[in-house]
Design a protein around this motif. Sequence first.
Motif, mmCIF file in Angstrom:
data_model
loop_
_atom_site.group_PDB
_atom_site.id
_atom_site.type_symbol
_atom_site.label_atom_id
_atom_site.label_comp_id
_atom_site.label_asym_id
_atom_site.label_seq_id
_atom_site.Cartn_x
_atom_site.Cartn_y
_atom_site.Cartn_z
ATOM 1 N N VAL A 14 0.336 -1.394 -0.323
ATOM 2 C CA VAL A 14 0.163 0.067 -0.077
ATOM 3 C C VAL A 14 1.049 1.248 -0.071
ATOM 4 C CG1 VAL A 14 -2.012 1.043 1.378
ATOM 5 C CG2 VAL A 14 -1.472 -1.452 1.279
ATOM 6 N N ASN A 15 1.934 1.103 0.374
ATOM 7 C CA ASN A 15 3.156 2.556 1.073
ATOM 8 C C ASN A 15 3.450 2.750 -0.783
ATOM 9 O OD1 ASN A 15 2.379 3.228 3.830
ATOM 10 N ND2 ASN A 15 3.927 1.176 4.387
ATOM 11 N N ARG A 16 3.859 1.883 -1.161
ATOM 12 C CA ARG A 16 4.546 2.180 -2.745
ATOM 13 C C ARG A 16 3.763 3.001 -3.334
ATOM 14 N NH1 ARG A 16 8.571 -2.389 -4.540
ATOM 15 N NH2 ARG A 16 10.083 -1.050 -4.895
ATOM 16 N N ALA A 17 2.265 1.848 -3.027
ATOM 17 C CA ALA A 17 0.948 2.210 -4.839
ATOM 18 C C ALA A 17 0.714 3.502 -4.266
ATOM 19 C CB ALA A 17 -0.353 1.286 -4.086
ATOM 20 N N LEU A 18 0.540 3.854 -3.205
ATOM 21 C CA LEU A 18 0.282 5.858 -3.068
ATOM 22 C C LEU A 18 1.505 6.409 -2.862
ATOM 23 C CD1 LEU A 18 -1.123 5.076 0.956
ATOM 24 C CD2 LEU A 18 -2.223 5.720 -0.755
ATOM 25 N N THR A 19 2.959 6.008 -2.672
ATOM 26 C CA THR A 19 3.208 6.620 -3.075
ATOM 27 C C THR A 19 4.142 7.201 -4.172
ATOM 28 O OG1 THR A 19 4.808 6.304 -1.211
ATOM 29 C CG2 THR A 19 6.313 7.151 -3.828
ATOM 30 N N GLY A 20 3.228 5.714 -5.197
ATOM 31 C CA GLY A 20 2.968 5.872 -7.412
ATOM 32 C C GLY A 20 1.749 7.031 -7.784
ATOM 33 N N LEU A 21 0.713 6.506 -6.603
ATOM 34 C CA LEU A 21 -0.041 7.701 -7.143
ATOM 35 C C LEU A 21 0.026 8.655 -6.707
ATOM 36 C CD1 LEU A 21 -2.424 7.814 -8.085
ATOM 37 C CD2 LEU A 21 -3.456 6.997 -5.035
ATOM 38 N N ALA A 22 0.945 9.444 -5.676
ATOM 39 C CA ALA A 22 0.979 10.524 -5.391
ATOM 40 C C ALA A 22 2.113 11.178 -6.178
ATOM 41 C CB ALA A 22 2.128 10.253 -3.713
ATOM 42 N N VAL A 23 3.227 9.960 -6.751
ATOM 43 C CA VAL A 23 3.992 11.388 -8.177
ATOM 44 C C VAL A 23 2.998 11.099 -8.888
ATOM 45 C CG1 VAL A 23 5.811 10.360 -9.723
ATOM 46 C CG2 VAL A 23 5.950 9.853 -6.640
ATOM 47 N N VAL A 24 2.638 10.822 -9.733
ATOM 48 C CA VAL A 24 1.693 10.358 -10.777
ATOM 49 C C VAL A 24 0.720 12.214 -10.641
ATOM 50 C CG1 VAL A 24 -0.285 9.743 -11.983
ATOM 51 C CG2 VAL A 24 1.597 8.321 -12.028
ATOM 52 N N ALA A 25 0.001 12.293 -9.108
ATOM 53 C CA ALA A 25 -1.009 13.504 -9.617
ATOM 54 C C ALA A 25 0.369 15.164 -9.573
ATOM 55 C CB ALA A 25 -1.335 13.208 -7.751
ATOM 56 N N ILE A 26 1.153 14.811 -8.602
ATOM 57 C CA ILE A 26 1.826 16.049 -8.317
ATOM 58 C C ILE A 26 2.259 16.367 -9.859
ATOM 59 C CG2 ILE A 26 4.579 16.648 -7.769
ATOM 60 C CD1 ILE A 26 3.874 15.164 -5.229
ATOM 61 N N ALA A 27 2.658 15.308 -10.983
ATOM 62 C CA ALA A 27 3.320 15.719 -12.661
ATOM 63 C C ALA A 27 1.946 15.995 -13.552
ATOM 64 C CB ALA A 27 3.922 13.972 -12.874
ATOM 65 N N PHE A 28 0.656 15.224 -12.919
ATOM 66 C CA PHE A 28 -0.397 15.674 -13.391
ATOM 67 C C PHE A 28 -0.420 18.012 -13.245
ATOM 68 C CE2 PHE A 28 -5.013 17.265 -13.116
ATOM 69 C CZ PHE A 28 -4.893 16.671 -14.436
ATOM 70 N N LEU A 29 -0.744 17.829 -12.029
ATOM 71 C CA LEU A 29 -0.957 18.946 -11.189
ATOM 72 C C LEU A 29 0.314 20.200 -11.468
ATOM 73 C CD1 LEU A 29 -1.823 18.667 -7.445
ATOM 74 C CD2 LEU A 29 -3.377 19.478 -9.311
ATOM 75 N N VAL A 30 1.497 19.343 -11.672
ATOM 76 C CA VAL A 30 2.618 20.517 -12.488
ATOM 77 C C VAL A 30 2.608 21.122 -14.039
ATOM 78 C CG1 VAL A 30 5.233 21.126 -12.720
ATOM 79 C CG2 VAL A 30 4.417 20.350 -10.309
ATOM 80 N N THR A 31 1.826 19.903 -14.516
ATOM 81 C CA THR A 31 2.232 19.996 -16.331
ATOM 82 C C THR A 31 0.640 21.008 -16.426
ATOM 83 O OG1 THR A 31 2.409 17.904 -16.177
ATOM 84 C CG2 THR A 31 1.098 18.843 -18.443
ATOM 85 N N ARG A 32 -0.064 20.611 -15.363
ATOM 86 C CA ARG A 32 -1.585 21.791 -15.755
ATOM 87 C C ARG A 32 -1.036 23.313 -15.523
ATOM 88 N NH1 ARG A 32 -6.327 20.044 -17.832
ATOM 89 N NH2 ARG A 32 -7.602 21.911 -16.517
ATOM 90 N N VAL A 33 -0.531 23.450 -14.108
ATOM 91 C CA VAL A 33 0.072 24.509 -14.281
ATOM 92 C C VAL A 33 1.010 25.459 -15.172
ATOM 93 C CG1 VAL A 33 1.477 25.842 -12.648
ATOM 94 C CG2 VAL A 33 0.215 24.869 -12.340
ATOM 95 N N GLN A 34 2.093 24.817 -16.375
ATOM 96 C CA GLN A 34 2.521 24.776 -17.156
ATOM 97 C C GLN A 34 1.839 25.270 -18.432
ATOM 98 O OE1 GLN A 34 5.829 21.812 -17.572
ATOM 99 N NE2 GLN A 34 7.186 22.982 -16.014
ATOM 100 N N ILE A 35 1.112 24.281 -18.394
ATOM 101 C CA ILE A 35 -0.253 25.034 -19.673
ATOM 102 C C ILE A 35 -0.569 25.657 -19.620
ATOM 103 C CG2 ILE A 35 -2.477 23.509 -20.695
ATOM 104 C CD1 ILE A 35 -0.740 20.970 -20.331
ATOM 105 N N ALA A 36 -1.780 25.879 -18.053
ATOM 106 C CA ALA A 36 -1.962 27.407 -17.842
ATOM 107 C C ALA A 36 -1.132 28.817 -18.358
ATOM 108 C CB ALA A 36 -3.126 27.035 -16.778
ATOM 109 N N ARG A 37 -0.401 28.760 -17.779
ATOM 110 C CA ARG A 37 0.696 30.329 -17.867
ATOM 111 C C ARG A 37 1.102 29.711 -19.509
ATOM 112 N NH1 ARG A 37 5.056 28.334 -13.207
ATOM 113 N NH2 ARG A 37 3.771 28.964 -10.958
ATOM 114 N N ALA A 38 1.562 29.157 -20.346
ATOM 115 C CA ALA A 38 1.806 28.500 -21.465
ATOM 116 C C ALA A 38 0.207 29.843 -22.363
ATOM 117 C CB ALA A 38 2.061 27.781 -22.001
#
Length: 113
Positions: A84-108
């Motif tokens: 479960v810890n590994r799965a949650l860590t993977g999910l958190a990494v994907v969520a952060i990458a998604f949010l960072v990408t969305r912010v960059q797209i909005a700025r562009a």
Amino acid sequence: MKIEELVEKARDVITVRRVYSEPYEQNGTTVITAAVIGGGGGVGTGRGEKGKEGEGGGFGVSGRPVGAYVISGGQVSWRPAVDVNRALTGLAVVAIAFLVTRVQIARAKADHR
């Protein structure tokens, strides 16, 4: 501890018995658990300024469960362990990458207006 003693202890720790458990049987079902084992170590010798010699070393071993073989009714199946810890860590990494990408797209988009 002498280097030879250290190597012997490491050999005792890193064995197939650490990967697969002894079979456990109950009500006609046998379970054999499995784990991933990894380790490493190092040794060395040296001589001090006053001519004294020394030696030393160390090693570390880690393991985590990966699943179990279940034997029942003449059939063998593999049941993976869920970390479960590994799965949650993977999910958190994907969520952060998604949010960072969305912010960059909005700025562009804002820069092009």
